[in-house]
Write an enzyme that holds these catalytic residues in place. Structure first.
Site, mmCIF file in Angstrom:
data_model
loop_
_atom_site.group_PDB
_atom_site.id
_atom_site.type_symbol
_atom_site.label_atom_id
_atom_site.label_comp_id
_atom_site.label_asym_id
_atom_site.label_seq_id
_atom_site.Cartn_x
_atom_site.Cartn_y
_atom_site.Cartn_z
ATOM 1 N N ARG A 6 -16.585 1.626 -2.368
ATOM 2 C CA ARG A 6 -15.331 2.386 -2.276
ATOM 3 C C ARG A 6 -15.334 3.381 -3.427
ATOM 4 N NH1 ARG A 6 -10.456 -1.936 -1.487
ATOM 5 N NH2 ARG A 6 -10.277 -1.752 0.753
ATOM 6 N N PRO A 7 -16.044 4.485 -3.297
ATOM 7 C CA PRO A 7 -16.256 5.373 -4.439
ATOM 8 C C PRO A 7 -14.998 6.147 -4.816
ATOM 9 C CG PRO A 7 -17.188 6.344 -2.461
ATOM 10 C CD PRO A 7 -16.699 4.978 -2.071
ATOM 11 N N VAL A 8 -14.939 6.517 -6.099
ATOM 12 C CA VAL A 8 -13.822 7.341 -6.572
ATOM 13 C C VAL A 8 -14.215 8.822 -6.584
ATOM 14 C CG1 VAL A 8 -12.815 5.490 -7.966
ATOM 15 C CG2 VAL A 8 -14.485 7.035 -8.998
ATOM 16 N N ASP A 9 -15.399 9.127 -6.048
ATOM 17 C CA ASP A 9 -15.888 10.520 -6.077
ATOM 18 C C ASP A 9 -14.889 11.498 -5.459
ATOM 19 O OD1 ASP A 9 -17.941 8.820 -6.558
ATOM 20 O OD2 ASP A 9 -19.417 9.856 -5.318
ATOM 21 N N ASP A 33 -7.611 -3.372 8.238
ATOM 22 C CA ASP A 33 -6.957 -4.502 7.575
ATOM 23 C C ASP A 33 -6.438 -5.553 8.555
ATOM 24 O OD1 ASP A 33 -7.458 -3.648 5.024
ATOM 25 O OD2 ASP A 33 -5.465 -2.836 4.651
ATOM 26 N N CYS A 93 -10.548 -5.636 -4.407
ATOM 27 C CA CYS A 93 -11.400 -6.387 -3.474
ATOM 28 C C CYS A 93 -12.810 -5.812 -3.468
ATOM 29 C CB CYS A 93 -10.848 -6.300 -2.047
ATOM 30 S SG CYS A 93 -9.334 -7.202 -1.777
ATOM 31 N N ASN A 96 0.809 -1.222 0.000
ATOM 32 C CA ASN A 96 0.000 0.000 0.000
ATOM 33 C C ASN A 96 0.843 1.273 0.000
ATOM 34 O OD1 ASN A 96 -2.343 -1.473 -0.116
ATOM 35 N ND2 ASN A 96 -2.757 -1.379 2.080
#
Length: 421
Positions: free
Chosen positions: A122-125, A308, A117, A23
């Site tokens: 999990r928006p990209v806005d 996580d 996943c 990450n």
């Protein structure tokens, strides 16, 4: 499709080294697009998402030079297309991270909506709104995000994240590094991986202050140069092996890691009964053969307990003494592994965003199916403590986040092997 077979009942005992953090590596690789001279990134983990990102760059005309230790030299001056195609992006959510750098450096970008996943929405806005705050013109067309910078390039702006977003913070921070003027990001993500990216950008000449706090200030510069950078250790991989040692009542030493970025997890493991010692780049843990005590955890953005790690703690609580609750506040639909674990004899009740785990003396091996990356790790831990054999299917999820997991566990004494599909 590969499977893992685990014969449980063996305490983990030994030492292993921790890999670079996926990450942190993915945004750092994306940020190499900002440099106008070659950049070398070291300590990359051998993971599918990393090779997918490198393949994506190759498809765009950037020719990476890779050595045997998976250090990669990137030279974005050879880029030929500013399109990130769906067939690569669909498997990896982090590919959205090329949007900000391409837009800032080249003035335009076209990125397919990402995959990865399937955990909740999990928006990209936030990425889109943040880049619009820097003057970008963005439209959605045919499953692609099409973005253009105004004449003269992106310009500094002010953006407040109404939801804390790690990749959103990273994307806009990268874009702002080459924007004209000052950008202020409020309610920014504080994760160590964000700090690692900021340190990488600063090493190339960016002017960034406040990374690791909720307000990040970026003074745009005209160019970023190359350099050499080593990716930080993976705190989630570190935590996963520590939890596995606690669950199996074992003893481990983890090298090439950083205890300062895992404090919330280490505190909970001590609460579970672990004796923990740390140095600059190592952590040792010893359960002295004792059964762990159940602990309560509540996930929240860093520096609180990481989402996580909750699946792994559910596995530990499943064989612990007492009852522990795990409250998930970051993502929805993140208890899918619970039903597989209950098939192994665990006593876990899910109520909304809370899992109530009553420890049992031991689990029973069974065939189970991985549903996402961290759930897969929890099933591996469950298999390590179960009586008999556990067969884990769909382990491509595990391979997305854990480098050589069966080899590292074998070094610690686990009876685990991969069955090629």
């Amino acid at each position: 499709m590969d499977k893992l077979i685990i014969t449980g009942g063996h305490r983990l005992d030994g030492e292993i080294r921790i890999s670079g953090a996926k990450n942190a590596a993915l945004p750092i690789l994306a940020a190499t697009l900002l440099a106008d001279t070659p950049v070398t990134v070291c300590n990359l983990p051998h993971l599918h998402d990393i090779t997918t990102m490198i393949e994506l760059f190759g498809r765009m005309g950037v020719q990476p030079v890779i050595d045997e230790k998976l250090s990669v030299e990137m030279d974005a001056s050879s880029i030929k297309t500013l399109v990130a195609p769906y067939e690569l992006v669909k498997t990896m959510r982090a590919s959205i991270l090329v949007l900000g750098p391409m837009l800032a450096r080249f003035g335009e970008a076209e990125v397919a909506l990402p995959g990865g996943c399937a955990i909740g929405s999990r928006p990209v806005d936030l990425h889109i709104r943040g880049l619009e705050a820097l003057g970008a013109q963005i439209e959605m067309d045919g499953g692609y995000i099409k973005a253009r910078a105004p004449a003269g390039g992106l310009r500094g702006g002010h953006f407040f994240f109404d939801i804390v977003s790690v990749t959103g913070t990273e994307n806009i921070m990268m874009a702002a590094a080459l924007a004209s003027g000052r950008t202020v990001l409020e309610n920014a993500a504080r994760e160590p991986e964000v700090v690692d990216l900021a340190n990488f950008l600063i090493g190339m000449g960016a002017q960034i202050k406040g990374a690791g706090t909720d307000t990040v200030v970026i003074e745009g510069v005209k160019r970023l140069g190359g350099g050499r950078y080593s990716v930080m250790p993976d705190r989630i991989e570190t935590g996963t092996y520590l939890v596995a040692a606690v669950a199996t009542r074992g003893r481990v030493k983890l090298k090439d890691t950083d205890p300062t970025i895992l404090e919330a997890v280490l505190l909970k493991l001590e609460e579970a009964g672990a004796q923990i010692d740390t140095g600059n780049n190592w952590i040792s843990l010893d359960m002295k053969g004792n059964r762990p005590k159940a602990v309560n955890v509540r996930t929240a953005p860093y520096p609180a307990f990481p989402t996580d790690m909750q699946a792994q703690f559910i596995s530990m609580n499943a064989v612990a003494e007492g009852t522990g609750t795990v409250i998930e506040t970051v993502f929805e639909n993140r208890f899918m592994h619970v039903y597989e674990m209950n098939r192994m004899g665990a006593r876990i009740l899910v109520e909304g965003n809370t899992a109530i785990v009553t420890g049992v003396p031991c689990l029973k091996g069974a065939p189970v199916m991985a549903t996402d990356l961290r759930a897969s790790a929890s099933l591996v831990i469950a298999g390590l403590v179960a009586e008999g054999d556990t067969l884990i299917d769909r382990i491509y999820h595990i391979d997305r986040g854990y480098e050589c997991i069966e080899e590292k566990l074998q070094l610690l004494g686990a009876k685990i092997r991969r069955i090629p599909g």
